[in-house]
Design a protein around this motif. Sequence first.
Motif, PDB file in Angstrom:
ATOM      1  N   MET A   1       0.849  -1.201   0.000  1.00  0.00           N
ATOM      2  CA  MET A   1       0.000   0.000   0.000  1.00  0.00           C
ATOM      3  C   MET A   1       0.882   1.248   0.000  1.00  0.00           C
ATOM      4  O   MET A   1       1.902   1.293   0.642  1.00  0.00           O
ATOM      5  N   TYR A 119      -1.711   6.012   9.758  1.00  0.00           N
ATOM      6  CA  TYR A 119      -2.113   4.635   9.505  1.00  0.00           C
ATOM      7  C   TYR A 119      -1.611   3.737  10.630  1.00  0.00           C
ATOM      8  O   TYR A 119      -0.623   4.067  11.309  1.00  0.00           O
ATOM      9  N   ILE A 178      -7.417  -1.096   5.275  1.00  0.00           N
ATOM     10  CA  ILE A 178      -6.681  -0.067   6.012  1.00  0.00           C
ATOM     11  C   ILE A 178      -7.242   0.123   7.420  1.00  0.00           C
ATOM     12  O   ILE A 178      -8.404  -0.166   7.688  1.00  0.00           O
ATOM     13  N   MET A 279      -6.397   0.738   0.045  1.00  0.00           N
ATOM     14  CA  MET A 279      -6.350   2.034  -0.638  1.00  0.00           C
ATOM     15  C   MET A 279      -7.000   2.061  -2.031  1.00  0.00           C
ATOM     16  O   MET A 279      -7.761   2.961  -2.345  1.00  0.00           O
ATOM     17  N   ARG A 304      -8.672   5.740  -2.162  1.00  0.00           N
ATOM     18  CA  ARG A 304      -7.897   6.666  -3.013  1.00  0.00           C
ATOM     19  C   ARG A 304      -8.839   7.701  -3.628  1.00  0.00           C
ATOM     20  O   ARG A 304      -8.532   8.896  -3.646  1.00  0.00           O
TER      21      ARG A 304
END
Length: 330
Positions: A1, A119, A178, A279, A304
């Motif tokens: 990622m 993250y 995520i 993502m 994204r």
Amino acid sequence: MSAALLSSISLVPPPVPNGEPEPVQMPVIDFSKLQQTDGSRLAVIRDVETACREIGCFQVINHGISKSVMERALSAANDFFKSPAQSKAEFMSPDITKPVRYDCSNEGINKSRSYLKHYAHPLEEWIKFWPREPPSYRIKMGQYAVEIRRVALCLMHAILQSLGLGQAYLGTKLEEGIQLLAVNSYPQSTQPGVTLGLAPHSDYGFITILLPSCPGLEVMDPKTKVWMSVQQPADTLHVHIGDHLEALSNGKYRTVVHRAALHSENSRVSIASIHGLAMNEKVRSAEELVDEQNPVMYKESSFRDFLDFSPSKETKNKSYIDSLRIDAAE
Ligand SMILES: O=C(O)CCC(=O)C(=O)O
Ligand SMILES: [Fe+2]
């Protein structure tokens, strides 16, 4: 990622204000019963379905995260915000693709909020970017991140089951998804008329799990549009539905519009753990929830796409979720 980051929220137009929000008890989900294979799990899945459909939020008890892990994460958050301005400044950036970002500008929806966003999964990939000050931040926040993710995965499987899709519906995509932590700090409310820390918005992901140091979260009743002040007993976790779960459920569950009020007696920190697909993974309305009466109501999109989205004239200043909704008239 990729290291892209980091806005987890989408704007919604401010609703008509109503008086002081009423304190409201949220539906309670007994997490320990989700681990069982008998009828207890199915009964809890039905509770999850009712809570998600009617209000979009619930609180989790018996989740197995110890009081000390939660307290240590909140104290790490608190200590970060109290650390010297210089050590926080290193994370300031207008670039939302940074892996860690600190913002104390009080711009946009941040009426009176400083935040650190980073993250958290896979932890070993991201923890090296996290603050070194205070020195215990990484260990305390890291431990919380791992434990809250275990709870989040189990809840997301339960939510898929509650939609009738089966808990294994997304295969390994949830595990590969995520996790973004928004670590928030709000001052005590001292000025008359300044009551809002964070303006109304919805969160991008599938679910957000919130751990606050004291009350302040308010959610909008989806039916009456009246604000409710969330009551969160000690040791419980508050969970709400995000934009991408609304899209996946083809509108059966709705993203939760929420805001944070300043507390009259305390400054406040909160940790929002946001969970979604990877993502570049597109989220689509589940085919199983689409038929003649329920046509596809959302455009497909990824995290994204969310990062690339900004309300503009072109998007008619819509919020992110509104930009995904397929207008029947289009
Ligand atoms: O601090 C809170 O209670 C809410 C935080 C929040 O909504 C967010 O981080 O997206
Ligand atoms: Fe939020």
